[in-house]
Design a protein around this motif. Sequence first.
Motif, mmCIF file in Angstrom:
data_model
loop_
_atom_site.group_PDB
_atom_site.id
_atom_site.type_symbol
_atom_site.label_atom_id
_atom_site.label_comp_id
_atom_site.label_asym_id
_atom_site.label_seq_id
_atom_site.Cartn_x
_atom_site.Cartn_y
_atom_site.Cartn_z
ATOM 1 N N THR A 30 0.848 -1.191 0.000
ATOM 2 C CA THR A 30 0.000 0.000 0.000
ATOM 3 C C THR A 30 0.875 1.228 0.000
ATOM 4 N N LEU A 31 0.295 2.337 -0.422
ATOM 5 C CA LEU A 31 1.001 3.599 -0.368
ATOM 6 C C LEU A 31 0.372 4.388 0.773
ATOM 7 N N LEU A 32 1.102 4.444 1.872
ATOM 8 C CA LEU A 32 0.636 5.162 3.056
ATOM 9 C C LEU A 32 0.886 6.654 2.854
ATOM 10 N N VAL A 33 -0.137 7.466 3.115
ATOM 11 C CA VAL A 33 -0.001 8.914 3.002
ATOM 12 C C VAL A 33 -0.126 9.508 4.404
ATOM 13 N N ARG A 34 0.848 10.338 4.775
ATOM 14 C CA ARG A 34 0.762 10.987 6.092
ATOM 15 C C ARG A 34 0.979 12.486 5.911
ATOM 16 N N VAL A 35 0.031 13.261 6.400
ATOM 17 C CA VAL A 35 0.164 14.722 6.351
ATOM 18 C C VAL A 35 0.366 15.230 7.773
ATOM 19 N N THR A 36 1.189 16.256 7.926
ATOM 20 C CA THR A 36 1.494 16.821 9.246
ATOM 21 C C THR A 36 1.201 18.312 9.216
ATOM 22 N N ASP A 37 0.560 18.815 10.296
ATOM 23 C CA ASP A 37 0.273 20.253 10.335
ATOM 24 C C ASP A 37 1.312 20.991 11.173
ATOM 25 N N ALA A 38 1.173 22.317 11.223
ATOM 26 C CA ALA A 38 2.182 23.158 11.880
ATOM 27 C C ALA A 38 2.259 22.903 13.376
ATOM 28 N N ASP A 39 1.230 22.256 13.942
ATOM 29 C CA ASP A 39 1.250 21.943 15.373
ATOM 30 C C ASP A 39 1.664 20.508 15.651
ATOM 31 N N GLY A 40 2.090 19.805 14.614
ATOM 32 C CA GLY A 40 2.601 18.444 14.811
ATOM 33 C C GLY A 40 1.556 17.357 14.750
ATOM 34 N N ARG A 41 0.290 17.725 14.509
ATOM 35 C CA ARG A 41 -0.747 16.688 14.346
ATOM 36 C C ARG A 41 -0.576 16.012 12.985
ATOM 37 N N THR A 42 -1.017 14.755 12.909
ATOM 38 C CA THR A 42 -0.881 14.026 11.645
ATOM 39 C C THR A 42 -2.223 13.444 11.217
ATOM 40 N N GLY A 43 -2.359 13.235 9.918
ATOM 41 C CA GLY A 43 -3.507 12.526 9.359
ATOM 42 C C GLY A 43 -2.991 11.461 8.421
ATOM 43 N N ILE A 44 -3.715 10.328 8.341
ATOM 44 C CA ILE A 44 -3.243 9.233 7.487
ATOM 45 C C ILE A 44 -4.324 8.802 6.489
ATOM 46 N N GLY A 45 -3.831 8.331 5.343
ATOM 47 C CA GLY A 45 -4.680 7.739 4.318
ATOM 48 C C GLY A 45 -3.852 6.709 3.574
ATOM 49 N N GLU A 46 -4.469 6.020 2.624
ATOM 50 C CA GLU A 46 -3.700 5.091 1.792
ATOM 51 C C GLU A 46 -4.253 5.133 0.375
ATOM 52 N N ALA A 47 -3.347 4.896 -0.584
ATOM 53 C CA ALA A 47 -3.741 4.842 -1.993
ATOM 54 C C ALA A 47 -3.487 3.433 -2.495
ATOM 55 N N ASP A 48 -4.501 2.891 -3.186
ATOM 56 C CA ASP A 48 -4.404 1.525 -3.679
ATOM 57 C C ASP A 48 -3.655 1.495 -5.015
ATOM 58 N N LEU A 376 -1.430 4.592 13.554
ATOM 59 C CA LEU A 376 -0.491 3.653 12.928
ATOM 60 C C LEU A 376 0.211 2.849 13.999
ATOM 61 N N VAL A 377 0.530 1.606 13.684
ATOM 62 C CA VAL A 377 1.367 0.778 14.555
ATOM 63 C C VAL A 377 2.806 0.940 14.044
ATOM 64 N N PRO A 378 3.655 1.694 14.763
ATOM 65 C CA PRO A 378 4.976 2.062 14.222
ATOM 66 C C PRO A 378 5.824 0.854 13.816
#
Length: 387
Positions: A30-48, A376-378
């Motif tokens: 899978t292609l894991l997508v992780r976005v991070t904001d200026a306060d260090g929060r993250t969001g995750i998605g995946e592309a098939d 995520l499980v690191p």
Amino acid sequence: MTASPVIAVEAIALAAPATDPSDLDAARETLLVRVTDADGRTGIGEADGPAAAICELFGMTGRFDGSRGLSELVVGRDPFELRAIQADLVAATAYHGRRGLGIHALSGLDVALHDLAGKQLQRPVYQLLGGARRDAISPYATIWPGGVKGRSIGQMMEEIGRQIARAAELGFRAVKMEVIFDDLVTDRDLVRCIREGRALAGDEMMFAVDFGYRWTAWRDALAVLEQLGGDDVYFAEATLSHDDVRGHAQLAGRSPVRICAGEFSASVHEYREWLEAGVDVLQPDVSRSGGLTELVRIAELAGHYGAVVIPHAWKTGITATAVRHFQAAVPNCPYIEMSVPELWDSPLRAGLVAPEPVVRGGRIALPTAPGLGIDLVPETVERYRGS
Ligand code: MG
């Protein structure tokens, strides 16, 4: 609240060791997508899709408008601008991205931005999609015995029976039986197998069938579905070749069983063709049809045709979670597919994110945690990263 823009977009290719290709494990990579904001929060998605190819669509440096890299376009944006961002991305990748892998890539990013925006707002993602339209989630468990690999039809049915019983124990009240038996059965035998599966599931269970693209001629498919008309089969998936729109239209106009279409389609434009063909059930996948933004758009269009959306979800726990939020917010989504870790030996499905939801009486409670509500499980990410 002050906006906290995206400061980083990561596209991370994950791959588990190869298995027999006939096992159809779409979560092997899978292609894991992780976005991070200026306060260090993250969001995750995946592309098939092939992770390395999709990864390139993120990291590339665009040479001109119409062929831009996704990461460069999203850095600096406010994740709440979900529809605006998606429209900009579609326009900025129009030379290569209108269908196929370009939309798959956008899908992962869109889900990650929903997760991040939900965390910023401290609300579950389904509220960003418009709010609850039901009081619980209704998954169906996919019953997949694996490729034939020399087994007899009796052995295949034994495995199907074992999995249906286990799904019931795990709390499911809806199952889909995959009947990818290759040339082990004639169409006449197949009807008997499906009736056997229907009986094993019992009267209380919703029961659907995936035919694995068995036919090329719609009359052959119709002959089987007519025999199943009285057997309470909820839908018939993957009857004809995927892109045979006209064949699906002929079938949908005559079949006593609901006809599905589009598990590999991408963007609302392709689903509009399916709706015009008169199919009953659309099966977009959140990790390749355009993300949550596009799935909601597809569902709204389907509503105007009296059709329902039952998303395809044969990927990791990220996709499994995203479609729960989708169903929560969408009135014409009676079920969602659920690949069940206990029934499907897929390391990235089982181990990439936590927690797994509890299924009770066929239902899952609406999510309450901010964003998608998973982490995520690191160790899993490190183990399968770039391998
Ligand atoms: Mg399928």
